[in-house]
Design an enzyme around this catalytic site. Structure first.
Site, PDB file in Angstrom:
ATOM      1  N   ASP A  45       0.735  -1.248  -0.099  1.00 24.53           N
ATOM      2  CA  ASP A  45       0.002  -0.174   0.115  1.00 24.53           C
ATOM      3  C   ASP A  45       0.739   1.174  -0.084  1.00 24.53           C
ATOM      4  O   ASP A  45       0.513   2.382  -0.633  1.00 24.53           O
ATOM      5  CB  ASP A  45      -0.765   0.228   1.136  1.00 24.53           C
ATOM      6  N   GLU A 123      -4.916  10.037   4.289  1.00 22.50           N
ATOM      7  CA  GLU A 123      -5.311  10.936   5.286  1.00 22.50           C
ATOM      8  C   GLU A 123      -4.440  12.014   5.452  1.00 22.50           C
ATOM      9  O   GLU A 123      -3.348  12.014   4.888  1.00 22.50           O
ATOM     10  CB  GLU A 123      -5.198  10.291   6.933  1.00 22.50           C
ATOM     11  N   ARG A 148      -7.394  20.321  22.403  1.00 22.32           N
ATOM     12  CA  ARG A 148      -6.214  20.164  23.113  1.00 22.32           C
ATOM     13  C   ARG A 148      -5.874  18.458  23.202  1.00 22.32           C
ATOM     14  O   ARG A 148      -6.579  17.885  23.681  1.00 22.32           O
ATOM     15  CB  ARG A 148      -6.333  20.734  24.477  1.00 22.32           C
ATOM     16  N   ASP A 150      -2.590  15.751  21.297  1.00 19.65           N
ATOM     17  CA  ASP A 150      -1.423  15.458  20.568  1.00 19.65           C
ATOM     18  C   ASP A 150      -1.763  15.810  19.146  1.00 19.65           C
ATOM     19  O   ASP A 150      -0.845  16.086  18.274  1.00 19.65           O
ATOM     20  CB  ASP A 150      -1.063  13.914  20.682  1.00 19.65           C
ATOM     21  N   ALA A 162      -6.414   2.786   7.621  1.00 19.97           N
ATOM     22  CA  ALA A 162      -4.808   2.685   8.079  1.00 19.97           C
ATOM     23  C   ALA A 162      -4.773   3.570   9.542  1.00 19.97           C
ATOM     24  O   ALA A 162      -5.038   3.214  10.230  1.00 19.97           O
ATOM     25  CB  ALA A 162      -4.376   3.766   7.106  1.00 19.97           C
ATOM     26  N   TYR A 163      -3.902   4.597   9.424  1.00 19.12           N
ATOM     27  CA  TYR A 163      -3.751   5.309  10.571  1.00 19.12           C
ATOM     28  C   TYR A 163      -4.784   5.768  11.352  1.00 19.12           C
ATOM     29  O   TYR A 163      -5.017   5.614  12.566  1.00 19.12           O
ATOM     30  CB  TYR A 163      -2.868   6.475  10.328  1.00 19.12           C
ATOM     31  N   ASN A 164      -5.935   5.924  10.767  1.00 14.39           N
ATOM     32  CA  ASN A 164      -7.398   6.350  11.370  1.00 14.39           C
ATOM     33  C   ASN A 164      -7.618   5.253  12.191  1.00 14.39           C
ATOM     34  O   ASN A 164      -8.192   5.513  13.459  1.00 14.39           O
ATOM     35  CB  ASN A 164      -8.424   6.569  10.424  1.00 14.39           C
ATOM     36  N   ALA A 185      -5.300  11.342  21.047  1.00 21.23           N
ATOM     37  CA  ALA A 185      -4.929  11.654  22.391  1.00 21.23           C
ATOM     38  C   ALA A 185      -5.370  12.889  22.973  1.00 21.23           C
ATOM     39  O   ALA A 185      -4.404  13.827  23.292  1.00 21.23           O
ATOM     40  CB  ALA A 185      -3.347  11.413  22.475  1.00 21.23           C
TER      41      ALA A 185
END
EC number: 2.7.1.23
Length: 269
Positions: A45, A123, A148, A150, A162-164, A185
């Site tokens: 990918d 993303e 507020r 990361d 994926a990262y999501n 976070a």
């Protein structure tokens, strides 16, 4: 038909690419890395993401095909040992395709008149590593929350796996015309509150992120790439006018692909 073969630096990918190019030439296909009709990505990918960004200005004429040389990928339909079948499918190509939405990332940099636009297949994120990121989030020009934490991630349906997904976002079917905002976070206590769950945005809506201007050590990513970092005034996310098209000669059901990637073999009762 003009074909470009795009591959990563792995030994196996290079071997498969050499074999594929020879077979394509033998079958009278034209190898063209500048103005192809079909882009065949060999690797995984990540390799296809790189191929997408290389040809992102030619999306109205290019269709993509993914060949994976490792683990199953969400953008790769063919295995490295199926090259003969792939070439045969290309010989009988009738223009069949399936297309998916992309993410338009419009960045207004401090002190610049014009927006800079990027396209993301998976993303885009905005993070602050050295301290808490403070930013206001607007949905369709109305303040939604003051964040507020990361960072924030905005993903496409195809990028939802994926990262999501790793930061708690929902998995969306790639045929949905939507984008998703997921917190990274977030800081939630008696003083600061956010929704604390992913938000799925409709096709006629957009998201604006306006980071605190007293800090400018933000890191923005577009898929796996990091544009040159400059002070950011605002980022606008919306569904792009462009779409990515895959030459789909065969189809694996999306939910079967999700099951195979994340769950594996079912256990009998």
């Amino acid at each position: 038909m003009r074909v470009s073969v795009f591959y990563n630096s792995g030994k196996k990918s290079q071997q498969v690419a050499t074999k594929l190019i020879k077979k394509l030439v033998d079958c009278a296909f034209e190898i063209d890395d500048k103005n192809p009709d079909i882009v065949i990505s060999i690797g995984g990918d990540g390799t296809l993401l790189s191929a997408f960004h290389k040809f992102s200005t030619q999306l109205n004429q290019v269709r993509f095909v993914g060949v994976h040389t490792g683990h199953l990928g969400f953008y790769t339909d063919w295995r490295d040992y199926e090259i003969d079948d792939l070439v045969e499918s290309l010989k009988h190509d009738t223009g069949q395709q399936i297309s998916y939405p992309l993410l338009d990332v419009g960045v207004q940099y401090v002190g610049e008149r014009d927006q800079k636009h990027y396209l993301a297949l998976n993303e885009s994120t905005l993070k602050r590593v050295s301290a808490t990121m403070v930013t206001d989030v607007y949905i369709r020009d109305e303040l939604f929350e003051s964040f507020r934490g990361d960072g924030l991630c905005v993903s496409t349906p195809t990028g939802s796996t994926a990262y999501n997904k790793s930061i708690g976002g929902a998995v969306l079917h790639p045929r949905l015309e939507a984008i998703q905002l997921t917190e990274i976070a977030s800081l939630n206590n008696r003083v600061f509150r956010t929704l604390g769950s992913p938000v799925v945005i409709a096709p006629d809506e957009w998201i604006d992120i306006k980071p605190d201007q007293t800090a400018q050590d933000y890191i923005m990513t577009i898929d796996q790439f990091m544009p040159r970092q400059k002070p950011i005034e605002r980022i606008r996310y919306r569904i792009a006018d462009q779409r990515i098209a895959f030459a789909r000669y065969r189809h694996m059901h999306f939910w079967n692909r999700v099951e195979d990637a994340f769950i594996g073999e079912k256990q009998g009762s």
